[in-house]
Design an enzyme around this catalytic site. Structure first.
Site, PDB file in Angstrom:
ATOM      1  N   GLU A   1      16.145  -2.428  27.797  1.00 23.36           N
ATOM      2  CA  GLU A   1      17.476  -2.733  28.327  1.00 23.36           C
ATOM      3  C   GLU A   1      18.567  -1.858  27.716  1.00 23.36           C
ATOM      4  O   GLU A   1      19.298  -1.155  28.415  1.00 23.36           O
ATOM      5  CB  GLU A   1      17.795  -4.213  28.071  1.00 23.36           C
ATOM      6  CG  GLU A   1      19.231  -4.623  28.277  1.00 23.36           C
ATOM      7  CD  GLU A   1      19.676  -4.532  29.725  1.00 23.36           C
ATOM      8  OE1 GLU A   1      20.777  -4.020  29.975  1.00 23.36           O
ATOM      9  OE2 GLU A   1      18.911  -4.973  30.605  1.00 23.36           O
TER      10      GLU A   1
ATOM     11  N   GLN B   1      11.238  -8.100  32.339  1.00 21.06           N
ATOM     12  CA  GLN B   1      12.437  -8.519  33.070  1.00 21.06           C
ATOM     13  C   GLN B   1      12.771  -7.710  34.316  1.00 21.06           C
ATOM     14  O   GLN B   1      13.078  -8.295  35.357  1.00 21.06           O
ATOM     15  CB  GLN B   1      13.668  -8.499  32.141  1.00 21.06           C
ATOM     16  CG  GLN B   1      14.928  -9.012  32.822  1.00 21.06           C
ATOM     17  CD  GLN B   1      16.162  -9.012  31.958  1.00 21.06           C
ATOM     18  OE1 GLN B   1      17.270  -9.172  32.445  1.00 21.06           O
ATOM     19  NE2 GLN B   1      16.008  -8.843  30.650  1.00 21.06           N
TER      20      GLN B   1
ATOM     21  N   GLY C   1      41.571   0.515  35.578  1.00 20.26           N
ATOM     22  CA  GLY C   1      41.768   0.676  37.018  1.00 20.26           C
ATOM     23  C   GLY C   1      43.234   0.823  37.367  1.00 20.26           C
ATOM     24  O   GLY C   1      44.078   1.092  36.508  1.00 20.26           O
ATOM     25  N   GLY C   2      43.534   0.606  38.630  1.00 18.54           N
ATOM     26  CA  GLY C   2      44.898   0.777  39.087  1.00 18.54           C
ATOM     27  C   GLY C   2      45.849  -0.273  38.553  1.00 18.54           C
ATOM     28  O   GLY C   2      47.060  -0.059  38.487  1.00 18.54           O
TER      29      GLY C   2
ATOM     30  N   ASP D   1      17.925  -3.988  32.923  1.00 16.04           N
ATOM     31  CA  ASP D   1      16.755  -4.668  33.471  1.00 16.04           C
ATOM     32  C   ASP D   1      17.061  -5.348  34.805  1.00 16.04           C
ATOM     33  O   ASP D   1      16.613  -4.921  35.858  1.00 16.04           O
ATOM     34  CB  ASP D   1      16.236  -5.693  32.465  1.00 16.04           C
ATOM     35  CG  ASP D   1      15.336  -5.064  31.414  1.00 16.04           C
ATOM     36  OD1 ASP D   1      14.558  -4.159  31.759  1.00 16.04           O
ATOM     37  OD2 ASP D   1      15.403  -5.483  30.252  1.00 16.04           O
TER      38      ASP D   1
END
Length: 416
Positions: A145, A24, A249-250, A174
């Site tokens: 993977e 892959q 996050g924010g 991959d």
């Protein structure tokens, strides 16, 4: 290259890629190059890429694993362990602009094709290698993977706080590495325009995953200054915890349940400061818009769990598409959790040529993911994956100039 009248040249038209990749990570990179217009010649052992036979859904037909990673390529076979095979490989390298491989460390060197030797054959070639790891104690580890996800920072930060580390369904080890490899190859081709020289491009799967996990390294450093308020976790140690579906996050986000409660009946909702007032009205709690303990992002941070519980009490009474419609009417960032079945049937993805049907000589047709790279002057038409050795005569006779009789001998002698 100047396009002829009435036609559009592809972005990488005239670039020849010798594709010595399998499985892959490498094929995902070379398929992108093919979609961009390069002539990608997939060199396979006479037995073929191992994925032709893996996870088959139909007997004696190339698997979807193979077909979905090898569109728009040509296939030739070659036994590079034979002397004649090495001579032919030398000629293929001489005629190529790019060579890509993802064998184990040192495998191509042991064939007799070190970087020094490849440069002697073709000083302009860009030689790209995809490996599991960089130089060091992990170099010879076998890379897969989820191994790359485990060692690149993804698994330790994916999942819920009280559960085990989890792999992501996105193939960031991959195909994520393949995209990084394409960036390096294109940069090297561009630099060649100025220097006239090719160069080595090395990309490791662990490194690519780490690059995709940089926000978790950001948060590891922020931990030195105290708990991460944007995370719903109550306790913090000295490493970034798993935090479920929190955005981290924010702007806080979470996947909230919808009716009728199936495994993918969820909508992911992000609560921006400007969205709190309309959201509080939608969920039937308008008094929370101005309540001191709820009105500001700072006030809401310590009780993210309670905030999303209130939203879920509303969303769980409605189908996810209705939840989506109502949230979008107030410009609240959100998205439904789409199952693989919903994605493969999504009319907008079909219209955008991201889900495409491709003809195949033995399968009839198959559905695959189209090119996410949309260039105005280099449109992509996804064509089928090649059969094993389908282009042997075209390449060896038509382009390398071998005779028909030699081609027959090469086949009978096991060279192709």
């Amino acid at each position: 290259m100047t396009p002829t009248t009435g036609t559009t040249a592809k972005a990488l038209e005239g670039i020849r890629v010798l594709d010595m990749t399998h499985v892959q990570s490498g094929p995902s990179a070379t398929q992108l190059l093919a979609w961009l217009g390069a002539d990608v010649v997939k060199l396979e052992a006479p037995s073929g890429d191992i994925t032709r036979k893996q996870l088959r859904d139909l007997p004696d037909v190339d698997s979807l694993y193979f077909t979905m990673l090898n569109c728009n390529k040509r296939s030739i076979t070659l036994n590079t362990k034979t002397e004649r095979g090495k001579e032919i490989l030398t000629e293929l390298i001489r005629r190529s602009d790019v060579m890509v491989e993802n064998f184990g460390p040192g495998a191509v060197d042991r064939m007799g094709f070190t970087w020094d030797r490849i440069q002697e054959i073709n000083p302009r070639i860009v030689y790209a290698s995809i490996k599991g790891f960089g130089d060091g104690p992990y170099t010879n580890f076998k890379a897969y993977e989820v191994v790359a996800q485990a060692m690149g920072g993804s698994m330790s930060t994916t999942g819920f706080e009280d559960g085990p580390p989890l792999a992501t369904g996105a193939q960031i080890g991959d195909s994520g590495t393949g995209v990084h490899a394409v960036a390096g190859i294109l940069a090297a081709l561009y630099q060649r325009e100025n220097t006239g020289r090719g160069q080595r491009v090395n990309v490791a799967m662990q490194h690519a995953v780490l690059n995709l996990c940089r926000v978790k390294l950001r948060d590891q450093q922020r931990l030195a200054h105290g708990p991460l308020a944007e995370y719903p976790n109550e306790d913090f140690g000295d490493e970034v915890p798993r935090s479920g579906n929190a955005s981290g996050g924010g702007q806080p986000g979470w996947a909230v349940k919808c009716a009728p409660g199936g495994p993918n009946d969820y909508v992911y909702v992000i609560v921006q400061p400007v969205g709190w007032q309309p959201l509080s009205e939608l969920i039937g709690r308008p008094e929370l818009a101005d309540a001191p303990e709820w009105a500001t992002p700072e006030a809401r941070l310590p009780k993210l769990g309670k905030m999303f519980q209130l939203i879920e009490e509303w969303s769980s009474t409605l189908p996810k598409w209705e939840v989506l419609e109502r949230l979008n009417a107030h410009n609240i960032p959100c998205g439904p959790i789409l199952s693989t079945k919903e994605i493969i049937e999504d009319e907008s993805l079909v219209a955008n040529e991201m889900v495409v049907r491709v003809p195949h000589p033995r399968r009839g047709e198959f559905v695959t993911v189209g090119s996410p790279l949309k260039l105005s002057d280099s449109p992509v038409e996804v064509t089928g994956s090649p059969l094993l050795g389908e282009h042997n005569e075209e390449v060896y006779v038509g382009e390398l100039g071998l005779g028909d009789e030699e081609l027959r001998l090469l086949k009978s002698n096991g060279v192709i």
